[in-house]
Scaffold this active site. Structure first.
Site, PDB file in Angstrom:
ATOM      1  N   LYS A   1       0.834  -1.201   0.000  1.00 46.32           N
ATOM      2  CA  LYS A   1       0.000   0.000   0.000  1.00 46.32           C
ATOM      3  C   LYS A   1       0.869   1.251   0.000  1.00 46.32           C
ATOM      4  O   LYS A   1       2.079   1.188   0.226  1.00 46.32           O
ATOM      5  CB  LYS A   1      -0.933  -0.001   1.212  1.00 46.32           C
ATOM      6  CG  LYS A   1      -0.235   0.037   2.559  1.00 46.32           C
ATOM      7  CD  LYS A   1      -1.240   0.040   3.697  1.00 46.32           C
ATOM      8  CE  LYS A   1      -0.527   0.105   5.051  1.00 46.32           C
ATOM      9  NZ  LYS A   1      -1.479   0.212   6.173  1.00 46.32           N
TER      10      LYS A   1
ATOM     11  N   ARG B   1     -11.192   1.228  14.279  1.00 45.52           N
ATOM     12  CA  ARG B   1     -11.072   1.867  12.972  1.00 45.52           C
ATOM     13  C   ARG B   1     -11.987   1.118  12.014  1.00 45.52           C
ATOM     14  O   ARG B   1     -13.155   1.439  11.876  1.00 45.52           O
ATOM     15  CB  ARG B   1      -9.603   1.867  12.516  1.00 45.52           C
ATOM     16  CG  ARG B   1      -9.317   2.759  11.345  1.00 45.52           C
ATOM     17  CD  ARG B   1      -7.830   2.849  11.038  1.00 45.52           C
ATOM     18  NE  ARG B   1      -7.233   1.557  10.752  1.00 45.52           N
ATOM     19  CZ  ARG B   1      -5.963   1.392  10.390  1.00 45.52           C
ATOM     20  NH1 ARG B   1      -5.160   2.445  10.311  1.00 45.52           N
ATOM     21  NH2 ARG B   1      -5.486   0.191  10.130  1.00 45.52           N
TER      22      ARG B   1
ATOM     23  N   HIS C   1      -6.306  -6.362  13.267  1.00 42.95           N
ATOM     24  CA  HIS C   1      -5.123  -5.508  13.191  1.00 42.95           C
ATOM     25  C   HIS C   1      -4.792  -4.989  14.586  1.00 42.95           C
ATOM     26  O   HIS C   1      -5.679  -4.520  15.301  1.00 42.95           O
ATOM     27  CB  HIS C   1      -5.372  -4.337  12.239  1.00 42.95           C
ATOM     28  CG  HIS C   1      -4.150  -3.515  11.948  1.00 42.95           C
ATOM     29  ND1 HIS C   1      -3.117  -3.990  11.194  1.00 42.95           N
ATOM     30  CD2 HIS C   1      -3.803  -2.250  12.306  1.00 42.95           C
ATOM     31  CE1 HIS C   1      -2.179  -3.055  11.094  1.00 42.95           C
ATOM     32  NE2 HIS C   1      -2.568  -1.997  11.771  1.00 42.95           N
TER      33      HIS C   1
ATOM     34  N   ARG D   1       1.514 -10.449   7.708  1.00 44.47           N
ATOM     35  CA  ARG D   1       1.379  -9.353   6.745  1.00 44.47           C
ATOM     36  C   ARG D   1       2.560  -8.387   6.859  1.00 44.47           C
ATOM     37  O   ARG D   1       2.414  -7.252   7.326  1.00 44.47           O
ATOM     38  CB  ARG D   1       0.067  -8.592   6.985  1.00 44.47           C
ATOM     39  CG  ARG D   1      -1.190  -9.431   6.964  1.00 44.47           C
ATOM     40  CD  ARG D   1      -2.438  -8.554   6.960  1.00 44.47           C
ATOM     41  NE  ARG D   1      -2.490  -7.630   8.079  1.00 44.47           N
ATOM     42  CZ  ARG D   1      -3.169  -7.846   9.200  1.00 44.47           C
ATOM     43  NH1 ARG D   1      -3.873  -8.963   9.362  1.00 44.47           N
ATOM     44  NH2 ARG D   1      -3.175  -6.943  10.163  1.00 44.47           N
TER      45      ARG D   1
ATOM     46  N   TYR E   1      15.637  30.601   5.126  1.00 43.48           N
ATOM     47  CA  TYR E   1      14.459  31.299   5.625  1.00 43.48           C
ATOM     48  C   TYR E   1      14.474  31.353   7.158  1.00 43.48           C
ATOM     49  O   TYR E   1      14.813  30.391   7.821  1.00 43.48           O
ATOM     50  CB  TYR E   1      13.188  30.592   5.174  1.00 43.48           C
ATOM     51  CG  TYR E   1      12.890  30.718   3.702  1.00 43.48           C
ATOM     52  CD1 TYR E   1      12.600  31.948   3.135  1.00 43.48           C
ATOM     53  CD2 TYR E   1      12.899  29.592   2.890  1.00 43.48           C
ATOM     54  CE1 TYR E   1      12.323  32.054   1.785  1.00 43.48           C
ATOM     55  CE2 TYR E   1      12.616  29.692   1.535  1.00 43.48           C
ATOM     56  CZ  TYR E   1      12.331  30.925   0.991  1.00 43.48           C
ATOM     57  OH  TYR E   1      12.057  31.043  -0.348  1.00 43.48           O
TER      58      TYR E   1
ATOM     59  N   CYS F   1      14.081  24.078   2.804  1.00 44.25           N
ATOM     60  CA  CYS F   1      13.260  24.862   1.888  1.00 44.25           C
ATOM     61  C   CYS F   1      12.437  23.933   0.991  1.00 44.25           C
ATOM     62  O   CYS F   1      12.567  22.717   1.049  1.00 44.25           O
ATOM     63  CB  CYS F   1      14.151  25.755   1.029  1.00 44.25           C
ATOM     64  SG  CYS F   1      15.246  26.839   1.980  1.00 44.25           S
TER      65      CYS F   1
ATOM     66  N   ASP G   1      12.695  23.408  -2.173  1.00 44.91           N
ATOM     67  CA  ASP G   1      13.465  22.733  -3.210  1.00 44.91           C
ATOM     68  C   ASP G   1      14.912  22.465  -2.841  1.00 44.91           C
ATOM     69  O   ASP G   1      15.655  21.922  -3.671  1.00 44.91           O
ATOM     70  CB  ASP G   1      13.444  23.560  -4.500  1.00 44.91           C
ATOM     71  CG  ASP G   1      12.032  23.906  -4.929  1.00 44.91           C
ATOM     72  OD1 ASP G   1      11.229  22.979  -5.097  1.00 44.91           O
ATOM     73  OD2 ASP G   1      11.734  25.110  -5.073  1.00 44.91           O
TER      74      ASP G   1
END
Length: 386
Positions: free
Chosen positions: A43, A141, A170, A226, A271, A318, A320
């Site tokens: 997943k 859940r 689970h 699993r 920054y 940052c 990038d």
């Protein structure tokens, strides 16, 4: 063209990890003399490794079943050429159920509404749909409550077009040593299986153990396990692989230096001016940032490898790029940088990165961004961007 920052995925290592996990659980034979099977979890784009390439490699390694989060993930695997059974973990309420039938997926029935929807879709098609039944033993859940099965399951089990091949649950706290809920869930699952038998659902294959439970308690291995994280060469943060289970990370995240700058004492970088040089300093710029999946909390804490040595990320992370302190090194543009993986005699894995920022290794791998090319080796080769 390939972005300077890329992920290298070694499918030979993935296959070796799969075989190692399979061998590790092999000594535990069940009541019928069979060893636990493996349901390989792919997943979330195979935990960031590239779902189609990983799934095909696991299929080639002998995997009998894969597991994904939703129908859409399963359809993508089928379109990528995967032929073995695919279990869909997630709820079905917002998905197009047609994909289950058109692509031969194995859905999880985790609520009366899911059963009704699947029955309504299967009946006019004239098919008997093979499913897994999920029991909620304390995760709160997905799944039928373990203590209310007599009320909720009678109509579900009577669905003429649904065939329940397996039952599972689970664990919520398998990676938290000493937490009492783990044992409570294990006992509740045993009681739920007995209740299912009284409701007319005879013995079915059972599975409960994710990677953490697999390492923690052999009693949870049942008829299948699993593994997810273990296949990718990592263990949960609180656990270490036992001596009999040798794993290696499948992914490395690599880049290059694109600029080197000098800083005078008192000057700041990035920054927010979060880093101020206290001495003559050289920093290198690496084109990888939070748009590529790096966490902003790595600033001032995280490290990367350059020339086989660790250097600190300074300034801010940052969108990038990051800056790294290379004052003690002879570094030039074009030099290799390893953000996750090995270089020289040292290695930084996703588990260590997770510890720096207080998260789990699953998140570190899943966050590797969509513009990062996955470059494969060890089996089918090539690259994909997601």
């Amino acid at each position: 063209m390939v972005h300077p920052t890329f992920a290298r995925i070694d499918l030979a290592v993935l296959k070796a990890n799969y075989r190692a996990v399979r061998a590790f659980v092999a000594p535990e034979a069940g009541p019928a003399g069979r060893h636990p099977g493996l349901i390989a979890v792919v997943k979330a784009n195979a935990y960031g490794h590239g779902a189609v390439a990983v799934a095909r490699a696991l299929e080639a390694a002998g995997a009998a079943m894969l597991a994904c989060a939703d129908i859409e993930e399963g359809v993508r695997l089928r379109r990528g050429g995967v032929r073995i059974p695919i279990l869909v973990f997630g709820a079905l309420s917002v998905s197009d159920l047609g994909g289950v039938f058109e692509h031969g997926l194995t859905p999880t029935v985790s609520s009366p509404s899911a059963a009704r929807a699947l029955q309504a879709a299967a009946a006019p098609r004239g098919v008997r749909l093979h499913c897994h039944l999920k029991i909620d033993t304390g995760m709160n859940r997905f799944g039928f409550r373990h203590d209310n099965l007599g009320t909720t399951l009678a109509a579900v089990l009577a669905s003429p077009n649904l065939v329940f091949d397996a039952v599972y649950t689970h664990f919520a706290t398998a990676d938290q040593p000493g937490h009492g809920l783990f044992e409570q869930q294990r006992q509740r699952f045993d009681a739920a299986l007995a209740a299912l038998s009284r409701l007319g659902l005879g013995p079915r294959p059972r599975h409960a153990a994710n990677s953490a439970a697999l390492l923690r308690d052999r009693r949870t291995w049942l008829d299948a396990v699993r593994p997810g994280l273990l296949l990718y060469g990592l263990t949960p943060a609180s656990q270490a692989a036992p001596a009999g289970l040798r794993l290696r990370p499948v992914m490395s995240l690599r880049s290059r230096v694109v600029a080197v700058k000098g800083m005078r004492p008192g000057e700041s970088a990035g920054y927010g001016a979060r880093f101020t040089a206290t001495r003559p300093t050289r920093v290198a710029v690496v084109p990888a940032g939070y748009a590529d999946g790096l966490d902003v909390r790595l600033a001032g804490v995280g490290e990367v490898l350059v020339g086989g040595r660790r250097v600190r990320i300074v300034g801010s992370v940052c969108m990038d790029s990051i800056t790294i302190d290379v004052t003690e090194l002879d570094v030039e543009p074009g030099d290799d940088v390893v953000l996750i993986g090995a270089q020289g005699d040292d290695c930084i894995d996703a588990g260590e990165v997770a510890c720096w920022i207080g998260t789990v290794p699953h998140e570190i791998m899943c966050r590797v961004g969509s513009r990062i090319a996955r470059v494969y080796s060890g089996a089918e080769t090539g690259s994909e961007s997601s």
